[in-house]
Design a protein around this motif. Structure first.
Motif, short mmCIF file in Angstrom:
data_model
loop_
_atom_site.label_atom_id
_atom_site.label_comp_id
_atom_site.label_asym_id
_atom_site.label_seq_id
_atom_site.Cartn_x
_atom_site.Cartn_y
_atom_site.Cartn_z
N VAL A 58 0.84 -1.21 0.00
CA VAL A 58 0.00 0.00 0.00
C VAL A 58 0.87 1.25 0.00
CG1 VAL A 58 -1.62 1.35 1.38
CG2 VAL A 58 -2.00 -1.10 1.07
N SER A 59 1.90 1.27 0.85
CA SER A 59 2.78 2.44 0.90
C SER A 59 3.64 2.55 -0.35
CB SER A 59 3.68 2.38 2.15
OG SER A 59 2.94 2.70 3.31
N ALA A 60 4.08 1.42 -0.87
CA ALA A 60 4.90 1.45 -2.08
C ALA A 60 4.12 2.02 -3.27
CB ALA A 60 5.41 0.05 -2.41
N LEU A 61 2.86 1.62 -3.40
CA LEU A 61 2.06 2.08 -4.53
C LEU A 61 1.59 3.53 -4.34
CD1 LEU A 61 -0.12 -1.12 -5.12
CD2 LEU A 61 1.72 -0.26 -6.58
N LEU A 62 1.06 3.83 -3.15
CA LEU A 62 0.56 5.18 -2.91
C LEU A 62 1.69 6.20 -2.79
CD1 LEU A 62 -2.44 4.57 -0.48
CD2 LEU A 62 -2.43 4.90 -2.96
N GLY A 63 2.85 5.76 -2.31
CA GLY A 63 3.98 6.68 -2.24
C GLY A 63 4.35 7.21 -3.61
N LYS A 64 4.26 6.35 -4.63
CA LYS A 64 4.52 6.77 -6.01
C LYS A 64 3.49 7.78 -6.47
CE LYS A 64 6.16 6.57 -10.25
NZ LYS A 64 7.46 7.18 -10.62
N LEU A 65 2.21 7.53 -6.14
CA LEU A 65 1.15 8.45 -6.53
C LEU A 65 1.25 9.78 -5.78
CD1 LEU A 65 -1.95 6.07 -6.77
CD2 LEU A 65 -0.84 7.28 -8.65
N LEU A 66 1.56 9.72 -4.49
CA LEU A 66 1.67 10.94 -3.70
C LEU A 66 2.78 11.84 -4.24
CD1 LEU A 66 1.29 9.52 -0.07
CD2 LEU A 66 -0.44 10.68 -1.43
N LYS A 67 3.84 11.23 -4.74
CA LYS A 67 4.96 12.00 -5.27
C LYS A 67 4.55 12.84 -6.49
CE LYS A 67 9.65 11.37 -7.10
NZ LYS A 67 10.69 10.36 -7.46
N THR A 68 3.59 12.35 -7.25
CA THR A 68 3.22 13.02 -8.49
C THR A 68 2.52 14.36 -8.25
OG1 THR A 68 1.07 11.87 -8.61
CG2 THR A 68 2.96 10.82 -9.69
N VAL A 69 1.99 14.61 -7.04
CA VAL A 69 1.30 15.88 -6.78
C VAL A 69 2.15 16.85 -5.98
CG1 VAL A 69 -0.95 14.75 -6.87
CG2 VAL A 69 0.19 15.00 -4.66
N GLN A 70 3.40 16.47 -5.72
CA GLN A 70 4.30 17.36 -4.98
C GLN A 70 4.96 18.35 -5.93
OE1 GLN A 70 4.94 17.36 -1.41
NE2 GLN A 70 2.99 16.30 -1.72
N THR A 71 5.13 19.58 -5.45
CA THR A 71 5.71 20.63 -6.29
C THR A 71 7.09 21.08 -5.82
OG1 THR A 71 4.56 22.31 -4.97
CG2 THR A 71 3.44 21.50 -6.96
N ALA A 91 -0.55 -8.15 -9.31
CA ALA A 91 -1.46 -7.54 -10.28
C ALA A 91 -1.66 -6.06 -9.99
CB ALA A 91 -2.81 -8.28 -10.26
N ALA A 92 -1.74 -5.69 -8.71
CA ALA A 92 -1.91 -4.28 -8.33
C ALA A 92 -0.70 -3.46 -8.78
CB ALA A 92 -2.10 -4.16 -6.82
N PHE A 93 0.48 -4.02 -8.66
CA PHE A 93 1.68 -3.30 -9.09
C PHE A 93 1.68 -3.10 -10.61
CE2 PHE A 93 3.51 -3.84 -4.93
CZ PHE A 93 4.42 -2.81 -4.84
N VAL A 94 1.31 -4.12 -11.35
CA VAL A 94 1.27 -3.99 -12.80
C VAL A 94 0.22 -2.96 -13.21
CG1 VAL A 94 0.76 -5.19 -14.96
CG2 VAL A 94 2.10 -6.34 -13.18
N PHE A 95 -0.95 -3.02 -12.58
CA PHE A 95 -2.02 -2.07 -12.89
C PHE A 95 -1.59 -0.64 -12.56
CE2 PHE A 95 -5.71 0.39 -11.49
CZ PHE A 95 -6.48 0.35 -12.64
N ALA A 96 -1.00 -0.45 -11.38
CA ALA A 96 -0.57 0.89 -10.98
C ALA A 96 0.53 1.40 -11.90
CB ALA A 96 -0.07 0.86 -9.53
#
Length: 495
Positions: free
Chosen positions: A263-276, A450-455
């Motif tokens: 959960v942290s590995a996947l969401l950490g990647k997403l959270l990074k995308t909104v940082q400025t 599968a979640a990692f591939v999808f993400a």
């Protein structure tokens, strides 16, 4: 005072007092001396199969000496860097005293054998780090960030104390070595202890949903941030390895660790995308990387988790100490360079490189060659290689021959080096009871894969960017604690 009335101060840095100027140099030399001694002790320790013990309170095994070398090296770099970076700071002596104290506390922690000593040092480590986060005590945001992190660290210490109490109640053991020697059987008490150990580790390593303290800690001086992200957050992995006989008592609980890390590995990647900002991006990256570390531990590959801990420490320390180089002044109206499209040749180069990377890792380490959780570990290597190779192939500034034909020649040796380091660390963990304990593949493992591939596909294709609701959710999830945000440059310049 406003920006219009502020007079720029240009000139040499103020000369600190003599008593202050000597302390940084002295402590820097002491830390590098500790690193040299640690290297010598490591060479001696690895030539022996016996665990060195001191009054039952401390025990020096392979993990201890490896972490001594790593911690003192990182600390030496931070000490050396800070002598220039922190020059002129009014609390220079206090800063160096805290960094040096943190180094000694961590060195003692990784050698702790007694439950009581381990718990006390765990709490002390957190309190010292929170004082570094609030180093500029005249800055309200820094004081609030220190208070926020302190609450998290005290909570982590409380969870650890509960876990150790439960382990003592069930087994009668008061030392880590006694837990290793005893046969820990699954029971309600042991599983409760394992759960509280996991929570304590998650808080310290800033895994979701306990990541707020890390994103609120940007008030710390950059050298302290480097020490935090390269060393402090890794304590969760050390805790899981030290108490591996407890957390591995049930295969179902190991799956819980895998899911928590995923959960942290996947969401950490997403959270990074909104940082400025640069430090915010690095903070979210750390959240994701700690998730990978927990996943490796949950898969039963504690040696891989320690290897990840060390390599991530080197990478993140460099990223923080060189963060200023990533700040650029650009015209907001200037068009951004479009990345090169992949094409069939690019897709083929990426897939071949990724699959070959997985084969190289499996061949050199033996992980992923059997039908167990090692397959997921090798799969993570494939996905990571695919992501890195895609970045190179899409880099239009590189010649086509390198982007398509040479990408494998760059990444495959890198994977081989990683596999070699992983094997070396595994062999260096002399005296550690559970370094590798792979588990059987389950539906949960396949769902995580599968979640990692999808993400990966969602992020790389940019599909996730079409959801405004997701964007708002991610921004809210990365909002630091109230009172820790600097809203204007003037607030920072005053301090």
């Amino acid at each position: 005072m406003t920006e219009k009335t502020r007079q720029p101060q240009i000139g040499p840095l103020p000369r600190p007092a003599i008593s202050t100027s000597r302390l940084p140099a002295t402590l820097t030399r002491v830390v590098w001396a500790l690193w040299f001694v640690s290297v010598v002790v490591t060479a001696v320790r690895l030539s022996s199969t016996e665990t060195w013990s001191l009054w039952g309170l401390f025990a020096v095994d392979g993990l201890t000496v490896v972490m001594w070398v790593v911690v003192t090296f990182f600390s030496g770099i931070v000490h050396s860097y800070s002598r220039r970076y922190m020059a002129g700071d009014s609390a220079l002596s206090a800063f160096f005293a805290r960094v040096f104290s943190f180094t000694l506390v961590v060195m003692a922690l990784v050698a702790s054998n007694s439950f009581v000593v381990f718990a006390v040092l765990w709490l002390t480590m957190g309190l010292v780090m929170s004082s570094l986060i609030g180093h500029v005590d005249t800055w309200p945001q820094a004081r609030r960030a220190a208070a926020t992190s302190r609450r998290y660290f005290v909570a982590s210490s409380g969870l650890l104390a509960v876990a150790l109490g439960l382990v003592w109640w069930e087994t009668g053991a008061t030392t880590i070595s006694a837990v290793t020697a005893s046969a820990v059987a699954p029971s309600v008490i042991v599983l409760t202890a394992a759960a509280t150990l996991l929570l304590a580790a998650m808080v310290q390593s800033a895994l979701l949903p306990f990541h707020t303290w890390l994103l609120s800690s940007m008030t710390a001086p950059t050298p302290a941030s480097a020490l935090m992200h390269a060393g402090f957050v890794n304590a969760g992995g050390i805790l899981l390895l030290r108490f591996a006989p407890v957390v591995t008592v049930d295969d179902g609980f190991m799956l819980v660790i895998v899911v928590a890390g995923a959960v942290s590995a996947l969401l950490g990647k997403l959270l990074k995308t909104v940082q400025t900002d640069v430090k915010g991006k690095l903070g979210c990256s750390t959240i994701g990387q700690m998730g990978f570390m927990f996943m490796q531990a949950g898969l039963g590959f504690f040696g891989a988790a320690i290897t990840h801990l060390i390599l991530h420490g080197f990478y993140k320390a460099y990223q923080f100490l060189s963060a200023g180089n990533n700040v650029e002044q650009q015209n907001p109206r200037a068009p951004n360079a479009e990345p090169q499209s992949l094409g069939l040749a690019g897709i083929a180069a990426i897939l071949v490189t990724a699959l070959a990377g997985g084969v190289v890792f499996a061949t050199l380490t033996g992980e992923g060659t059997a039908f167990d959780s090692g397959l997921l570990l090798a799969g993570l290597v494939v996905l990571t290689t695919m992501h890195a190779a895609r970045g190179v192939v899409r880099n239009s500034s590189l010649p086509a021959a390198l982007r398509y034909g040479g990408v494998a020649l760059v990444f495959l040796p890198a994977i081989a080096v990683y596999a070699w380091v992983y094997t070396l660390i595994e062999h260096a963990l002399v005296g550690v009871p559970l370094v590798t304990a792979p588990t059987e593949l389950t539906v949960v493992h396949l769902a995580v894969a599968a979640a990692f591939v999808f993400a990966y596909l969602a992020i790389e294709s940019g599909v996730y960017q079409r959801s405004h609701r997701l964007y708002v959710t991610l921004v809210n999830a990365t909002t630091p604690a109230p009172g820790t945000i600097t809203t204007t440059r003037e607030e920072y310049n005053e301090h």
